[in-house]
Scaffold this motif. Structure first.
Motif, PDB file in Angstrom:
ATOM      1  N   LEU A   4     -16.265  -5.735 -13.059  1.00 60.97           N
ATOM      2  CA  LEU A   4     -14.813  -5.838 -12.937  1.00 60.97           C
ATOM      3  C   LEU A   4     -14.154  -4.481 -13.204  1.00 60.97           C
ATOM      4  CD1 LEU A   4     -12.666  -7.928 -12.359  1.00 60.97           C
ATOM      5  CD2 LEU A   4     -12.565  -8.445 -14.793  1.00 60.97           C
ATOM      6  N   THR A   5     -14.606  -3.795 -14.264  1.00 55.69           N
ATOM      7  CA  THR A   5     -14.004  -2.491 -14.563  1.00 55.69           C
ATOM      8  C   THR A   5     -14.308  -1.496 -13.442  1.00 55.69           C
ATOM      9  OG1 THR A   5     -14.345  -2.951 -16.904  1.00 55.69           O
ATOM     10  CG2 THR A   5     -13.762  -0.706 -16.328  1.00 55.69           C
ATOM     11  N   SER A   6     -15.504  -1.571 -12.871  1.00 54.94           N
ATOM     12  CA  SER A   6     -15.809  -0.713 -11.721  1.00 54.94           C
ATOM     13  C   SER A   6     -14.819  -0.965 -10.590  1.00 54.94           C
ATOM     14  CB  SER A   6     -17.227  -0.981 -11.206  1.00 54.94           C
ATOM     15  OG  SER A   6     -18.182  -0.458 -12.088  1.00 54.94           O
ATOM     16  N   ALA A   7     -14.538  -2.236 -10.344  1.00 56.35           N
ATOM     17  CA  ALA A   7     -13.594  -2.573  -9.269  1.00 56.35           C
ATOM     18  C   ALA A   7     -12.196  -2.036  -9.599  1.00 56.35           C
ATOM     19  CB  ALA A   7     -13.551  -4.085  -9.059  1.00 56.35           C
ATOM     20  N   PHE A   8     -11.800  -2.139 -10.869  1.00 58.59           N
ATOM     21  CA  PHE A   8     -10.488  -1.609 -11.272  1.00 58.59           C
ATOM     22  C   PHE A   8     -10.429  -0.097 -11.032  1.00 58.59           C
ATOM     23  CE2 PHE A   8     -10.083  -5.192 -14.665  1.00 58.59           C
ATOM     24  CZ  PHE A   8      -9.575  -6.060 -13.711  1.00 58.59           C
ATOM     25  N   LEU A   9     -11.508   0.586 -11.403  1.00 60.89           N
ATOM     26  CA  LEU A   9     -11.525   2.044 -11.224  1.00 60.89           C
ATOM     27  C   LEU A   9     -11.545   2.419  -9.744  1.00 60.89           C
ATOM     28  CD1 LEU A   9     -13.947   3.085 -14.129  1.00 60.89           C
ATOM     29  CD2 LEU A   9     -11.461   3.353 -14.048  1.00 60.89           C
ATOM     30  N   ASP A  10     -12.190   1.581  -8.920  1.00 57.12           N
ATOM     31  CA  ASP A  10     -12.154   1.828  -7.475  1.00 57.12           C
ATOM     32  C   ASP A  10     -10.714   1.804  -6.962  1.00 57.12           C
ATOM     33  OD1 ASP A  10     -14.891   2.007  -7.390  1.00 57.12           O
ATOM     34  OD2 ASP A  10     -15.208   0.004  -6.558  1.00 57.12           O
ATOM     35  N   VAL A  11      -9.959   0.794  -7.426  1.00 60.48           N
ATOM     36  CA  VAL A  11      -8.563   0.695  -6.991  1.00 60.48           C
ATOM     37  C   VAL A  11      -7.786   1.924  -7.459  1.00 60.48           C
ATOM     38  CG1 VAL A  11      -6.410  -0.600  -7.251  1.00 60.48           C
ATOM     39  CG2 VAL A  11      -8.564  -1.820  -6.905  1.00 60.48           C
ATOM     40  N   ALA A  12      -8.016   2.318  -8.704  1.00 64.52           N
ATOM     41  CA  ALA A  12      -7.298   3.483  -9.236  1.00 64.52           C
ATOM     42  C   ALA A  12      -7.632   4.740  -8.430  1.00 64.52           C
ATOM     43  CB  ALA A  12      -7.662   3.681 -10.712  1.00 64.52           C
ATOM     44  N   GLU A  13      -8.897   4.880  -8.074  1.00 54.93           N
ATOM     45  CA  GLU A  13      -9.304   6.033  -7.261  1.00 54.93           C
ATOM     46  C   GLU A  13      -8.657   6.001  -5.891  1.00 54.93           C
ATOM     47  OE1 GLU A  13     -13.496   6.772  -6.641  1.00 54.93           O
ATOM     48  OE2 GLU A  13     -13.741   7.326  -8.744  1.00 54.93           O
ATOM     49  N   GLU A  14      -8.658   4.806  -5.310  1.00 57.06           N
ATOM     50  CA  GLU A  14      -8.088   4.621  -3.983  1.00 57.06           C
ATOM     51  C   GLU A  14      -6.625   5.086  -3.946  1.00 57.06           C
ATOM     52  OE1 GLU A  14      -7.219   0.672  -1.390  1.00 57.06           O
ATOM     53  OE2 GLU A  14      -8.607   0.500  -3.083  1.00 57.06           O
ATOM     54  N   PHE A  15      -5.905   4.841  -5.030  1.00 56.36           N
ATOM     55  CA  PHE A  15      -4.503   5.261  -5.085  1.00 56.36           C
ATOM     56  C   PHE A  15      -4.374   6.730  -5.516  1.00 56.36           C
ATOM     57  CE2 PHE A  15      -3.345   0.741  -5.078  1.00 56.36           C
ATOM     58  CZ  PHE A  15      -2.242   0.774  -4.235  1.00 56.36           C
TER      59      PHE A  15
ATOM     60  N   ASP B 174       0.812  -1.210   0.000  1.00 59.73           N
ATOM     61  CA  ASP B 174       0.000   0.000   0.000  1.00 59.73           C
ATOM     62  C   ASP B 174       0.849   1.265   0.000  1.00 59.73           C
ATOM     63  OD1 ASP B 174      -2.617   0.533  -0.385  1.00 59.73           O
ATOM     64  OD2 ASP B 174      -3.281  -0.312   1.512  1.00 59.73           O
ATOM     65  N   PRO B 175       1.662   1.428  -1.041  1.00 59.96           N
ATOM     66  CA  PRO B 175       2.554   2.590  -1.086  1.00 59.96           C
ATOM     67  C   PRO B 175       1.764   3.881  -1.306  1.00 59.96           C
ATOM     68  CG  PRO B 175       2.587   1.469  -3.195  1.00 59.96           C
ATOM     69  CD  PRO B 175       1.757   0.626  -2.276  1.00 59.96           C
ATOM     70  N   GLU B 176       2.314   4.997  -0.849  1.00 63.21           N
ATOM     71  CA  GLU B 176       1.760   6.312  -1.172  1.00 63.21           C
ATOM     72  C   GLU B 176       2.244   6.695  -2.566  1.00 63.21           C
ATOM     73  OE1 GLU B 176       0.059   8.959   0.585  1.00 63.21           O
ATOM     74  OE2 GLU B 176      -0.614   7.314   1.893  1.00 63.21           O
ATOM     75  N   LEU B 177       1.358   6.998  -3.470  1.00 63.66           N
ATOM     76  CA  LEU B 177       1.785   7.379  -4.823  1.00 63.66           C
ATOM     77  C   LEU B 177       1.549   8.874  -5.032  1.00 63.66           C
ATOM     78  CD1 LEU B 177       0.468   4.388  -6.952  1.00 63.66           C
ATOM     79  CD2 LEU B 177       2.460   4.545  -5.476  1.00 63.66           C
ATOM     80  N   GLU B 178       2.414   9.469  -5.833  1.00 65.77           N
ATOM     81  CA  GLU B 178       2.301  10.901  -6.093  1.00 65.77           C
ATOM     82  C   GLU B 178       1.732  11.107  -7.496  1.00 65.77           C
ATOM     83  OE1 GLU B 178       5.237  14.795  -5.956  1.00 65.77           O
ATOM     84  OE2 GLU B 178       5.921  12.850  -5.186  1.00 65.77           O
ATOM     85  N   ASP B 179       0.587  11.757  -7.559  1.00 69.37           N
ATOM     86  CA  ASP B 179      -0.051  12.043  -8.850  1.00 69.37           C
ATOM     87  C   ASP B 179      -0.001  10.856  -9.800  1.00 69.37           C
ATOM     88  OD1 ASP B 179      -0.914  14.575  -8.371  1.00 69.37           O
ATOM     89  OD2 ASP B 179       0.858  15.572  -9.207  1.00 69.37           O
ATOM     90  N   PRO B 180      -0.433   9.691  -9.352  1.00 69.97           N
ATOM     91  CA  PRO B 180      -0.269   8.511 -10.204  1.00 69.97           C
ATOM     92  C   PRO B 180      -1.224   8.525 -11.399  1.00 69.97           C
ATOM     93  CG  PRO B 180      -1.597   7.944  -8.306  1.00 69.97           C
ATOM     94  CD  PRO B 180      -1.169   9.368  -8.090  1.00 69.97           C
ATOM     95  N   VAL B 181      -0.815   7.865 -12.462  1.00 67.11           N
ATOM     96  CA  VAL B 181      -1.644   7.710 -13.649  1.00 67.11           C
ATOM     97  C   VAL B 181      -2.004   6.231 -13.775  1.00 67.11           C
ATOM     98  CG1 VAL B 181      -1.668   7.856 -16.167  1.00 67.11           C
ATOM     99  CG2 VAL B 181      -0.586   9.658 -14.813  1.00 67.11           C
ATOM    100  N   PHE B 182      -3.287   5.963 -14.024  1.00 68.35           N
ATOM    101  CA  PHE B 182      -3.759   4.584 -14.161  1.00 68.35           C
ATOM    102  C   PHE B 182      -3.577   4.124 -15.611  1.00 68.35           C
ATOM    103  CE2 PHE B 182      -7.836   1.920 -14.760  1.00 68.35           C
ATOM    104  CZ  PHE B 182      -7.160   0.741 -14.526  1.00 68.35           C
ATOM    105  N   ILE B 183      -2.943   2.968 -15.792  1.00 66.82           N
ATOM    106  CA  ILE B 183      -2.700   2.441 -17.133  1.00 66.82           C
ATOM    107  C   ILE B 183      -3.226   1.023 -17.230  1.00 66.82           C
ATOM    108  CG2 ILE B 183      -0.882   1.728 -18.752  1.00 66.82           C
ATOM    109  CD1 ILE B 183       0.578   4.199 -18.080  1.00 66.82           C
TER     110      ILE B 183
END
Lengths: 255, 255, 255, 255
Positions: free
Chosen positions: D101-112, D11-20
Motif C-alpha cells: 500500500l505504501t509503495s502504491a502511495f509513493l507511486d502516486v506521489a511520484e506521478e504528481f 489530474d491537475p498539473e502540480l508545481e513542486d508539490p510536497v507529499f503529506i
C-alpha cells in the motif's frame, strides 16, 4: 521451496490400494491407528510431503540429526491388501493451506491408483467413555456403501458430529466427493482429553472388518503410552518453541 | 518492493567461507554471538535483505536517520577464516515467510560459496543456570561430522530439544539438508527469561574450537556483567521484562 | 481447487431477476429472510460456490453424507418476480477473501442479468426490542431510489449504522456501486444477542412491498415462537449462546 | 477488484508539490493535521485508493449513501505551495499490505512529481502533556536537511522514538529512502490516549514554517471536539461492527 513439495522416495506398483489418512486430531485416534498400521505391517516410506504451511521447524532424532517437518505416505502390505497410509505431526496452519494440502494428498492417492479413502479420527464426547463402549461414528461420500459400514458396526447418528468434520479428514471427504473418490470418515468416540488407544482400537476393529485384514492390537496401548509421554514432555517445556506434537488448536481437528 | 529484496552492498571473493546465522531467539544467544563476531573482527557489510514479511517499520539512529528494517550479511575475516555472518532484529512473521526468507538466506550463502553452515541459538531450560555450567547442545544435518562436534564439547541428548528447532535456525538445518549443505545448530543452555551473554560465550567457545579461530571475549564478559546487574535489579523488583528485552514471542525461537 | 470455484447446477433463463444476499450476520436476520424465501417459494439450486477462504469443513446430513461447505444461489420464482437468492453458513475468513468472494457473487448475479441487489441483515441495538417495534434501516448506492424505500417504511438515520456496514453485505453495496449496480442494504433492528425471526419478518415485510410480491409468514412466526421459548430458557439459565446460535464473531457482520 | 485499485478522479498539473501523509495513528495527530489542511484550503480530491487489505466495509453518509472504504489524495493549494495530501480511515491489515500500500502511495506521489515527503503522526508519552508544551520529534531520510528542521523547532533525540516508527508513516521514510525520495516524519508528542488537536497544532506550526505557508488554526479545536464526540458514540455502540474509526490496534501506529 514451493508451497508444497513432494519428494518421491519409492514408486512401487500397488494393487487396488486403499488410501488411509491419520493426521493428528481429537484424541490422536487417527494418528494412532495409521501409525499402528505402518509399524505392525512394516510399511515402506514412498513419499515425503513438505509444505510452507507447516511450522518452520525441524525434528531432531536420537542421533542428533535434524529433519524438516513433513507428512509421510507409507505403502503398507496388510494381509494381502495394499494400503497407502498418510501420517504426520501437523495439520495445515491456514484455511487455504488445508485445501491445497489435502488436494496434494489426494493427488498422491490418485497417482497410486487408490479408489477408496478412509479418513480416521476421533469425535469428542467431553466425558470419559464408560464400560469400554467405544462407538465408531461414520460419515460418507455418496459413492460409499452405507450398508457395508453399518454391518461393520459403524453408527450413523442424525445430529453427529454436530459441527461437521474439520481439517484434513473433513476435506478428504469434501474434496474427495468432488473428485468422485468414494471416501468415509471413521470417528472413534473419545473423551477428547488424552491420546486414546481404546478408541483407536475400536476404529481399527471396524477398519479390519471393512478391509478384510487382521491386525494385532497388542502394541497399541504401549504406543499410546509413548505418545502420551512425548506430549507430556513437550507440554513441560512449553517455552521451547512448539514441537513435533500438535498444539491444542490442532487437537480440535477430527483427524 | 518484492516480497524479498536483496541489496548488494559489496561483493568480495571469500575463501572457503562458513555461513553463520544469529537472528533473535531464546536468550538472544545466537544474535549476541553473531554480533560479537562482526564487531570483534570489524566485519564488512555485504548484503541487506528486506522483506515484506518483516514488520512495516524503520529504525531511527542517533542522527535521526530512518532506515527500513532488514537483515544483514557481514563478511568477517576471523583469524584467517572467512565467515559470512547473518544478523538482524526480526524473524519472519508467518510460516510461509520463514521458509521463503531462509531460502533466500541460503541462496546468498551459496552465492558466496559457503559449504558449511552454523545456526546459533539458545535452548531454554526454564530455570537459572547454576555455577556457570552452560552446556551447548547440538543438532546436525547428515553431512556434518558428529565426532568433531563432540570433541569440541557439543552435547547430543536423546530427547532434546524436545520440541525440535523452530524459526530460521531450524530451517537453516531443514532446508540446508535438502540442498545438501552440511549444517549444524549450536544451542547454548539458557534460562529463557533474559538476554544471556554467558550462554553466548559458551557457544562462542565451541565455535572457536570448531572453526579454529581465536576470539576475544572481554566485551562479551562486560555485557554479561551488565546483564547480571540487570538480573539482580529485576529479581529485586519481581516485575521483569519490557524495554530492550525480547518479547515472549521472540524468545520462542531457537535462533 | 481454485481459490474460488463455482459449480453450475442449473442455468435457467431469468426475467428481470433481483439479487438477494442473506449470509450469516447480526441476529442471522439476513440468513433467515433469504432461507425463508427459498423454502416458501420452493427455489431451485443453480450455483454452488466453494472457496478456500471458507473453513476446511464438511457438513454431514441426516443420511451421514458429507458435503464440502459452500454458499448457494437459488432461483426463486416469487409471485411472478424472479429472485436470485444467495445463502450459506459462512462469511469469508480474511479481508482479501471478503473482497474476492463478494466479487465472485456479483459476477454470478450479473451473469443472470440482475440489475438490482438487496443485501439483508440486522443492526444490533444492544437491548431487547420492545412492543414488537422492529424498525428497518437502509443504506443505498447512488443508483437506488431512496423515496421508494422510504415509502416502503425503510428508515434512513443520520448516524446509523455508526460503524458502517461490514462483511459481504457491505461489499455488495461497496463493490456493487463501483460496478454501477443499484444496491440497497436492509437492516432489521435486533438485540444482536439471538437469532431473531421477528426482525427477519420486519425486513421481509419491507422487501415484499419493494418487490411487489406476497410471502406467507406463518413458518417464520412459528420459528419466532420457538425462538421465544429458547430465549425464555436462556434467560432462566443465564448461560446463553452455543449450539445453532451464531458465534460472537459472526454476529459482528451485518449480513 | 485488484489487491490495490487506484481511481483517478482528477489530474491537475502540480508545481513542486510536497507529499503529506496523515493516516490514523497515535492520537490521530497526523490525520487531524492532514484533514485540517484539506478543509482549510478547500482541497480537490484527485485519487481514491481501494485495497483488499482494508476492512470489507462501507461507510454510510447522512443521505444513506454507502461508499467502499478507501484512502484519498487531495490536491491542496496552500498559500502558493502545492500539496498532495493523503488521508483515510485505515492502515493496512497485514505486514505485506503495509508495504504494497505504501509503495502504491509513493507511486502516486511520484506521478504528481513530489520531490519531498512528510509523514505526520504522534509519539505517545504515556502521560498527559503539561503546560501545553507539545514538542515535535523528527526522523529523516538521508536526503533531508536536518538543520532546516531544527531551525523550525523539530527535536531529534538519541533514543526516540524507542521502538522506531511503524505503519505507513514508517514506510514512507523507509521505502522513500530506498527510492531516493527525501522524506521526514514529524511526530507530535501526545499522551496516546485521546484524539489530540493540540499536538496536531504543534505539528502544524512546524509544518507551516518548513513549507512557508500560513494556516488558520481556529477550526482545529472545534474539529477535535467533534471527533471526541464521535469516538464517544462509537465506544457506546461497541457491538456495531467495526466502524469508520480506527481500532485500538490502529492507534498503535505512528501515522
Amino acid at each position: 521451496m514451493d508451497h508444497i513439495d513432494i519428494e518421491v522416495v519409492a514408486d512401487p506398483e500397488l494393487e487396488d490400494p486403499v488410501f488411509i489418512e491419520g493426521l493428528p486430531g481429537v484424541g490422536h485416534v487417527g494418528k494412532l491407528v495409521a501409525e499402528h498400521l505402518v509399524e505392525e505391517f512394516d510399511g515402506d516410506l514412498v513419499r515425503r510431503v513438505y509444505t510452507t504451511d507447516f511450522p518452520p521447524q525441524v525434528t531432531v532424532d536420537d542421533e542428533g540429526l535434524a529433519e524438516l517437518t513433513h507428512a509421510k505416505f507409507h505403502h503398507v502390505a496388510a494381509d494381502g491388501q495394499d494400503l497407502l497410509v498418510l501420517t504426520g505431526d501437523h495439520q495445515a496452519a491456514s484455511n487455504e493451506g488445508h485445501y491445497s494440502l489435502t488436494s496434494a494428498f489426494l493427488d498422491v492417492a490418485e497417482e497410486f491408483g487408490c479408489e477408496r479413502a478412509f479418513a480416521l479420527g476421533g469425535v469428542p464426547t467431553g466425558e470419559l467413555i464408560e464400560d469400554d463402549e467405544y462407538d465408531v461414528l461414520g460419515a460418507l461420500t455418496d459413492g460409499a456403501d452405507r450398508e457395508a459400514f453399518e454391518e461393520a458396526g459403524v453408527e450413523f447418528r442424525e445430529d453427529e458430529p454436530a459441527g461437521g468434520i474439520v481439517g484434513v479428514s473433513g476435506l478428504v471427504l469434501g474434496l474427495g466427493r468432488r473428485r468422485g473418490l468414494p471416501a468415509a470418515c471413521l470417528m472413534g468416540e473419545t473423551s477428547g482429553y488424552l491420546v486414546d488407544p481404546k478408541s483407536a482400537q475400536a476404529v481399527l476393529e471396524v477398519l479390519q472388518d471393512l478391509l478384510d485384514v487382521e491386525v494385532d492390537f497388542s502394541e497399541l496401548e504401549e504406543r499410546a503410552e509413548e505418545m502420551e509421554e512425548v506430549v507430556g514432555k513437550i507440554q513441560e517445556m512449553q517455552g521451547g518453541g512448539g514441537g513435533g506434537m500438535p498444539s491444542e488448536d490442532e487437537l480440535r481437528y477430527i483427524g
